[in-house]
Design a protein around this motif. Structure first.
Motif, PDB file in Angstrom:
ATOM      1  N   GLU A   4       0.836  -1.189   0.000  1.00  0.00           N
ATOM      2  CA  GLU A   4       0.000   0.000   0.000  1.00  0.00           C
ATOM      3  C   GLU A   4       0.875   1.245   0.000  1.00  0.00           C
ATOM      4  N   THR A   5       0.468   2.247  -0.770  1.00  0.00           N
ATOM      5  CA  THR A   5       1.132   3.553  -0.749  1.00  0.00           C
ATOM      6  C   THR A   5       0.070   4.608  -0.467  1.00  0.00           C
ATOM      7  N   GLU A   6       0.465   5.860  -0.513  1.00  0.00           N
ATOM      8  CA  GLU A   6      -0.498   6.928  -0.231  1.00  0.00           C
ATOM      9  C   GLU A   6      -1.722   6.833  -1.155  1.00  0.00           C
ATOM     10  N   ARG A   7      -1.477   6.627  -2.466  1.00  0.00           N
ATOM     11  CA  ARG A   7      -2.587   6.660  -3.420  1.00  0.00           C
ATOM     12  C   ARG A   7      -2.924   5.323  -4.051  1.00  0.00           C
ATOM     13  N   LEU A   8      -2.117   4.291  -3.782  1.00  0.00           N
ATOM     14  CA  LEU A   8      -2.254   3.024  -4.510  1.00  0.00           C
ATOM     15  C   LEU A   8      -2.351   1.817  -3.586  1.00  0.00           C
ATOM     16  N   ILE A   9      -3.039   0.796  -4.100  1.00  0.00           N
ATOM     17  CA  ILE A   9      -2.957  -0.539  -3.508  1.00  0.00           C
ATOM     18  C   ILE A   9      -2.424  -1.463  -4.601  1.00  0.00           C
ATOM     19  N   LEU A  10      -1.331  -2.140  -4.308  1.00  0.00           N
ATOM     20  CA  LEU A  10      -0.783  -3.147  -5.221  1.00  0.00           C
ATOM     21  C   LEU A  10      -1.184  -4.495  -4.637  1.00  0.00           C
ATOM     22  N   ARG A  11      -1.948  -5.243  -5.412  1.00  0.00           N
ATOM     23  CA  ARG A  11      -2.595  -6.437  -4.856  1.00  0.00           C
ATOM     24  C   ARG A  11      -2.659  -7.536  -5.902  1.00  0.00           C
ATOM     25  N   PRO A  12      -2.979  -8.788  -5.478  1.00  0.00           N
ATOM     26  CA  PRO A  12      -3.150  -9.868  -6.453  1.00  0.00           C
ATOM     27  C   PRO A  12      -4.285  -9.570  -7.426  1.00  0.00           C
ATOM     28  N   TRP A  13      -4.222 -10.235  -8.576  1.00  0.00           N
ATOM     29  CA  TRP A  13      -5.203 -10.014  -9.652  1.00  0.00           C
ATOM     30  C   TRP A  13      -6.542 -10.637  -9.311  1.00  0.00           C
ATOM     31  N   ARG A  14      -7.620  -9.989  -9.794  1.00  0.00           N
ATOM     32  CA  ARG A  14      -8.980 -10.507  -9.622  1.00  0.00           C
ATOM     33  C   ARG A  14      -9.611 -10.660 -10.992  1.00  0.00           C
ATOM     34  N   HIS A  15     -10.605 -11.535 -11.063  1.00  0.00           N
ATOM     35  CA  HIS A  15     -11.279 -11.752 -12.349  1.00  0.00           C
ATOM     36  C   HIS A  15     -11.813 -10.426 -12.920  1.00  0.00           C
ATOM     37  N   GLU A  16     -12.305  -9.556 -12.054  1.00  0.00           N
ATOM     38  CA  GLU A  16     -12.893  -8.276 -12.518  1.00  0.00           C
ATOM     39  C   GLU A  16     -11.863  -7.364 -13.174  1.00  0.00           C
TER      40      GLU A  16
END
Ligand SMILES: CC(C)(COP(=O)(O)OP(=O)(O)OC[C@H]1O[C@@H](n2cnc3c(N)ncnc32)[C@H](O)[C@@H]1OP(=O)(O)O)[C@@H](O)C(=O)NCCC(=O)NCCS
Length: 180
Positions: A4-16
């Motif tokens: 997590e950063t101030e403006r972003l979430i870096l996360r695993p991929w989702r179908h959507e």
């Protein structure tokens, strides 16, 4: 695996994410420093590969989501390098964002957090980044996160045909400041 950063979430991929990701990597302007845009099937295969790599720990290319509106900005993260380079190490950092999201410093913000994770938690000795010599925006991101070009490590990309305008590549490096 979430960063997590101030403006972003870096996360695993989702179908959507699939529609938005396919739109990004199917866009000729976004992909002008890659040999080809990706079809929908190729975009899905690319995402499947990132999901597999996350599972087997050979890569950590994550979905970059904007916190304010949950928009999928693109991909950002690290991966083991899969082809022969004339130089160590074997882990690269990289990014591809949709063009509507360029120019806001999202790539350097996310990439700086990825580097911190790679150096502080994963204790990797060094990270490299490489791109086509003519891809100046990406090299700006490398510079902004403190990476330094190593002219001795310039290389011709083995998966791009001889004579192609994207074959000449530059390589940037950053050593883990927490390791001697
Ligand atoms: C490289 C990339 C991730 C930059 O992300 P970003 O979040 O826009 O990064 P920044 O806002 O810090 O901008 C970096 C540089 O991009 C360029 N840039 C920014 N907005 C731009 C725009 N609208 N059009 C063209 N270039 C732009 C500028 O050179 C900028 O440097 P500057 O801040 O010194 O002016 C993005 O351009 C991208 O996804 N490109 C296509 C995919 C790609 O080439 N990936 C790298 C493969 S190795």
């Amino acid at each position: 695996m979430i960063i997590e950063t101030e403006r972003l979430i870096l996360r695993p991929w989702r179908h959507e994410d699939r529609d938005a990701f396919a739109a990004i990597v199917g866009d000729p302007h976004v992909m002008r420093f890659y040999p080809n845009t990706r079809t929908r099937a190729q975009a899905d295969a690319w995402m499947d590969k990132m999901i597999t790599s996350l599972a087997n720990k050979t890569g950590q290319f994550l979905a970059a989501e904007r916190k304010s509106d949950a928009a999928l900005l693109g991909l950002l993260g690290t991966a083991n390098i899969e082809f022969d380079l004339p130089t160590a190490p074997r882990v690269e950092i990289g990014w591809v964002l949709g063009k509507n999201y360029w120019g806001h410093g999202y790539a350097p913000e996310g990439a700086a957090a990825v580097l911190a994770d790679a150096f502080e938690r994963r204790r990797l000795p060094e990270i490299v980044a490489f791109t086509a010599r003519i891809n100046l925006p990406s090299q700006r991101v490398m510079s902004k996160i403190g990476m330094t070009q190593d002219p001795a490590a310039d290389f011709e990309h083995p998966r791009i045909p001889v004579g192609h305008r994207l074959r000449a590549h530059v390589l940037y490096r950053l050593a883990n400041p927490h390791r001697r």
